[in-house]
Design an enzyme around this catalytic site. Structure first.
Site, short mmCIF file in Angstrom:
data_model
loop_
_atom_site.label_atom_id
_atom_site.label_comp_id
_atom_site.label_asym_id
_atom_site.label_seq_id
_atom_site.Cartn_x
_atom_site.Cartn_y
_atom_site.Cartn_z
N SER A 1 -0.76 1.43 -2.25
CA SER A 1 0.27 0.90 -3.13
C SER A 1 0.78 1.89 -4.17
O SER A 1 1.31 2.93 -3.82
CB SER A 1 -0.26 -0.36 -3.78
OG SER A 1 0.75 -0.97 -4.53
N HIS A 2 0.54 1.59 -5.44
CA HIS A 2 1.08 2.41 -6.53
C HIS A 2 0.21 3.63 -6.83
O HIS A 2 0.54 4.42 -7.69
CB HIS A 2 1.20 1.55 -7.79
CG HIS A 2 -0.09 0.89 -8.14
ND1 HIS A 2 -0.59 -0.18 -7.41
CD2 HIS A 2 -1.00 1.17 -9.07
CE1 HIS A 2 -1.74 -0.53 -7.91
NE2 HIS A 2 -2.03 0.26 -8.92
N GLU B 200 3.47 -11.60 -11.08
CA GLU B 200 2.42 -10.99 -11.89
C GLU B 200 3.05 -10.04 -12.90
O GLU B 200 4.12 -9.48 -12.65
CB GLU B 200 1.46 -10.19 -10.99
CG GLU B 200 0.71 -11.04 -9.99
CD GLU B 200 -0.40 -10.25 -9.33
OE1 GLU B 200 -1.55 -10.36 -9.80
OE2 GLU B 200 -0.13 -9.52 -8.37
N GLU B 201 2.34 -9.82 -13.98
CA GLU B 201 2.83 -8.92 -15.03
C GLU B 201 2.94 -7.48 -14.53
O GLU B 201 3.62 -6.66 -15.12
CB GLU B 201 1.93 -8.98 -16.26
CG GLU B 201 0.41 -8.82 -16.03
CD GLU B 201 -0.01 -7.47 -15.54
OE1 GLU B 201 0.54 -6.46 -16.01
OE2 GLU B 201 -0.90 -7.42 -14.66
N SER B 202 2.22 -7.17 -13.44
CA SER B 202 2.14 -5.81 -12.94
C SER B 202 3.32 -5.48 -12.03
O SER B 202 3.16 -4.87 -10.99
CB SER B 202 0.83 -5.64 -12.17
OG SER B 202 0.72 -6.66 -11.18
N THR C 293 -5.76 -12.60 -10.92
CA THR C 293 -4.96 -11.43 -10.54
C THR C 293 -5.09 -11.14 -9.05
O THR C 293 -6.19 -11.17 -8.50
CB THR C 293 -5.44 -10.22 -11.35
OG1 THR C 293 -5.12 -10.47 -12.72
CG2 THR C 293 -4.76 -8.94 -10.91
N LYS D 81 4.13 -10.00 -2.61
CA LYS D 81 5.20 -9.75 -3.58
C LYS D 81 6.20 -8.82 -2.93
O LYS D 81 5.87 -8.15 -1.96
CB LYS D 81 4.64 -9.21 -4.88
CG LYS D 81 3.79 -7.95 -4.78
CD LYS D 81 3.17 -7.66 -6.14
CE LYS D 81 2.39 -6.36 -6.17
NZ LYS D 81 1.01 -6.51 -5.69
N ASP E 241 7.50 0.43 -5.68
CA ASP E 241 6.29 1.26 -5.64
C ASP E 241 6.01 1.83 -4.25
O ASP E 241 6.83 1.68 -3.33
CB ASP E 241 5.07 0.48 -6.15
CG ASP E 241 4.64 -0.61 -5.20
OD1 ASP E 241 5.50 -1.12 -4.45
OD2 ASP E 241 3.44 -0.95 -5.18
N ARG F 114 -9.64 0.67 -1.13
CA ARG F 114 -8.96 1.92 -1.54
C ARG F 114 -9.99 2.97 -1.90
O ARG F 114 -10.93 2.71 -2.66
CB ARG F 114 -8.05 1.67 -2.75
CG ARG F 114 -6.91 0.77 -2.36
CD ARG F 114 -5.89 0.60 -3.45
NE ARG F 114 -4.99 -0.48 -3.04
CZ ARG F 114 -4.04 -0.98 -3.79
NH1 ARG F 114 -3.83 -0.52 -5.00
NH2 ARG F 114 -3.28 -1.95 -3.33
N ASP G 150 4.28 1.00 -1.64
CA ASP G 150 4.36 0.15 -0.44
C ASP G 150 5.45 -0.90 -0.54
O ASP G 150 5.53 -1.78 0.32
CB ASP G 150 3.00 -0.50 -0.15
CG ASP G 150 2.53 -1.41 -1.27
OD1 ASP G 150 2.89 -1.15 -2.44
OD2 ASP G 150 1.81 -2.38 -0.98
N THR H 146 -8.91 -5.74 -5.46
CA THR H 146 -7.81 -6.69 -5.70
C THR H 146 -6.88 -6.75 -4.49
O THR H 146 -6.35 -7.80 -4.15
CB THR H 146 -6.98 -6.25 -6.94
OG1 THR H 146 -7.87 -5.95 -8.02
CG2 THR H 146 -6.02 -7.33 -7.37
N ASP I 136 6.12 -3.40 -2.68
CA ASP I 136 5.97 -4.79 -3.13
C ASP I 136 6.21 -4.97 -4.63
O ASP I 136 6.35 -6.09 -5.10
CB ASP I 136 4.63 -5.39 -2.69
CG ASP I 136 3.43 -4.58 -3.15
OD1 ASP I 136 3.62 -3.54 -3.82
OD2 ASP I 136 2.29 -4.99 -2.84
N ARG I 137 6.27 -3.86 -5.38
CA ARG I 137 6.52 -4.00 -6.82
C ARG I 137 7.98 -3.74 -7.15
O ARG I 137 8.68 -3.09 -6.39
CB ARG I 137 5.67 -3.01 -7.61
CG ARG I 137 4.20 -3.25 -7.46
CD ARG I 137 3.42 -2.33 -8.40
NE ARG I 137 2.01 -2.65 -8.28
CZ ARG I 137 1.11 -2.43 -9.21
NH1 ARG I 137 1.48 -1.85 -10.35
NH2 ARG I 137 -0.14 -2.78 -9.02
C1 VG1 Z 1 -3.27 -4.37 -9.83
C2 VG1 Z 1 -2.44 -5.38 -10.58
C3 VG1 Z 1 -2.39 -6.68 -9.81
C4 VG1 Z 1 -1.84 -6.43 -8.41
C5 VG1 Z 1 -2.67 -5.36 -7.72
C6 VG1 Z 1 -2.11 -4.97 -6.38
O1 VG1 Z 1 -4.60 -4.84 -9.69
O2 VG1 Z 1 -2.96 -5.58 -11.88
O3 VG1 Z 1 -1.60 -7.61 -10.52
O4 VG1 Z 1 -1.87 -7.60 -7.64
O5 VG1 Z 1 -2.72 -4.19 -8.53
O6 VG1 Z 1 -0.80 -4.50 -6.51
P1 VG1 Z 1 -5.80 -4.36 -10.64
O7 VG1 Z 1 -7.03 -5.02 -10.10
O8 VG1 Z 1 -5.81 -2.88 -10.59
O9 VG1 Z 1 -5.43 -4.84 -12.03
V1 VG1 Z 1 -0.24 -3.37 -5.37
O10 VG1 Z 1 1.35 -3.15 -5.67
O11 VG1 Z 1 -1.49 -2.36 -5.40
O12 VG1 Z 1 -0.46 -4.07 -3.84
CO CO Z 2 2.20 -2.21 -4.12
#
Ligand code: VG1
Ligand code: CO
Length: 544
Positions: free
Chosen positions: A113-114, A364-366, A345, A377, A278, A22, A280, A18, A282-283
């Protein structure tokens, strides 16, 4: 200094998910795992000779080592210049900002990221294109294709550079500029939001806020902007020092992982406002006093109040949300007569709509919200936007959201995550659903009637590109939905995400716990997919 061409064997598992590639740190540490992927990126690009590249990461374990390798490879492959954040740091939205401001060819962001960091945890790498946004699927497909055939990579033989001092150095024929990671980003924020008003608001002593940087990248950004520029009290920023292992915590801003902040906001003498970001940057998570704003609602509220921030005073061109994100913003768009897009997504799907000027805000919901100011984001941006709205309206977070629900109805929403599930079983579950979902139309399930069921497919309205299999949707009459998808960011087994939503127009019913309000749909989701039976789990690992 010598350019070396080194023979290599391809890996078959370098498929970006996504948001980039990783893997566990120890996978990236095995030479030439990182080298291959970086060369695959360069090999799939054209026209970068002599051009500039942005480079930085969220400071997680292995960031510094990886940066030195990438710098030497960029020099060996003919980049003219690299802009790198001091200490190797750049938040994801700041990297996007720098790419756009200096019109560089692209950028490489090192982050998972997270996901947790540290020697036994996760690392990640992602390529962003010249618009500042994540590479679209056509590009990531090329990178993946290349990674499966790669035979050699190029690297400069040179000593490591000192990345802790600002200024210009050289690496072979390539210029390296170590830049302050915060300055350009802070300047952009000052153009979008009313910093004078915010200074009064935050400096008045009548508004109390906390920002939890989760020992990740936003610490230096939040300290500079909130405390130094806007005069918020020292100590407003919690966990503000970026640590390579995020202090052992999970840098994901939600009610589960940001529990210290949550306890503060729900405790005695709670601050007026709380937020977190988070790994990096962006959240974002937005909290009022004893009040949680779902990310889907946050997008809708910002869309409805956008003109209160100077950068959006002229109005919003359109909005977009990822498919599993609640339809709260759709209702705002309808009321304001705005175009509203539903994308798969992942932020990369917003890029074309933003570039074409068809949308201004998206989310996004996330816990992801953003706008056309960059192509990622942006966590701190969302926080500043909320603060600007709060300062302008003079009401509490809760009052603003409740008024929003009264006007548009409340979209009850929850996401249930089942993590580290056996990948084969998870794939079977999805395959079975994929086969049966089409036949659900017209069926009554409990008190709901299925309108349609499908596997979401998206046709990009700008370039016509098609992305299939983006999530199983069960859409009910009246707008309720159940969605199933597998995560594309995990590094172990599979993560099943179940997204559940229903709309409640009646203000007398806006006070319910979402898990209670959605109980029947939650049960239906389990029955439809056989989640418990197939995964052997009795309950989700994380509920957001
Ligand atoms: C998750 C979230 C998605 C977001 C992605 C990257 O992906 O659901 O909405 O864009 O992380 O966010 P997945 O495929 O695990 O559902 V981040 O803050 O990792 O750049
Ligand atoms: Co992130």
């Amino acid at each position: 200094m010598n350019i070396k061409t080194i023979a290599t064997q391809p890996f078959q598992d370098q498929k970006p998910g996504t948001s980039g590639l990783r893997k566990k740190v120890r996978v990236f540490q095995q030479t030439p795992y990182l080298e291959n992927f970086v060369q695959a990126i360069f090999d799939s690009l054209e026209g970068y000779q002599g051009r500039s590249l942005v480079l930085g990461g969220d400071g997680r374990y292995y960031n510094r080592e990886a940066l030195q390798i990438i710098l030497k490879m960029a020099a060996a492959n003919g980049f003219g210049e690299v802009l790198v954040g001091r200490g190797g740091l750049l938040s994801t939205p700041a990297a996007s900002c720098v790419i756009r401001k200096y019109q560089t060819f692209g950028g490489i962001i090192l982050s998972a990221s997270h996901n947790p960091g540290g020697p036994t945890e996760d690392f990640g790498i992602k390529y962003n294109i010249g618009n500042g946004g994540p590479a679209p699927e056509t590009v990531t497909d090329n990178i993946y294709g290349r990674s499966k055939q790669i035979k050699e990579y190029k690297i400069l033989e040179a000593p490591d550079l000192d990345l802790d001092r600002l200024g210009e150095t050289r690496l072979g024929a390539m210029r390296v500029q170590v830049i302050d990671p915060v300055t350009d980003y802070a300047e952009l924020m000052g153009q979008l939001f009313d910093f004078n008003r915010l200074r009064e608001f935050l400096g008045s002593g009548r508004f109390d806020l906390r920002f939890d940087a989760m020992n990740a990248i936003t610490g230096p950004y939040a300290r500079h902007i909130l405390e130094e520029l806007l005069g918020a009290a020292p100590g407003t920023v919690m966990r503000g020092d970026p640590l390579p292992d995020f202090g052992g915590a999970h840098p994901d801003p939600n009610l589960v992982y940001a529990h210290e902040l949550v306890e503060l906001l729900y405790g005695d003498g709670a601050p007026d406002f709380g937020a977190a970001s988070d790994g990096d940057g962006d959240r974002n998570m937005i909290l009022g006093r004893r009040f949680f704003v779902t990310p889907s609602d946050s997008l809708a509220v910002l869309a409805a109040n956008a003109t209160l921030a100077p950068g959006y005073a002229r109005g919003v061109k359109g909005v977009a949300r990822s498919m599993p994100t609640s339809q709260a913003v759709d209702r705002v768009a309808e009321a304001l007569g705005l175009p509203c897009f539903e994308t798969p997504t992942g932020w990369k799907f917003f890029g074309n709509l933003l570039d074409a000027g068809r949308i201004t805000l998206c989310g996004e919901e996330s816990f992801g919200t953003g706008s056309d100011h960059v192509r990622e984001k942006d966590g701190l941006w969302a926080v500043l936007f909320w603060l600007n709205v709060l300062a302008a309206r003079g009401e509490s977070v809760e009052a603003i959201v409740r008024a929003h629900w009264r006007r548009f109805g409340r979209n009850y929403y929850t996401r249930h995550d089942y993590e580290g599930v056996n990948a084969e079983r998870a794939n079977e579950l999805m395959a079975t659903l994929r086969q049966s979902v089409g036949g659900l139309a017209g069926r009554r399930l409990g008190s709901y009637e299925v309108a349609t069921g499908d596997d979401f497919s998206y046709t990009d309205p700008v370039d016509g590109g098609i992305s299939q299999r983006q999530g199983i949707r069960v859409l009910f009459q009246g707008g309720a939905r159940i969605i199933f998808r597998l995560s594309g960011t995990g590094t172990e087994g599979a993560t099943l995400r179940v997204y559940i939503e229903s709309h409640e127009p009646d203000p007398a019913r806006h006070d319910r716990d979402p898990q209670v309000a959605l109980a029947e749909l939650i049960r239906l989701a389990d029955e439809l997919a056989g989640v418990r039976e197939r995964t052997g789990r009795v309950k989700p690992d994380v509920i957001t």
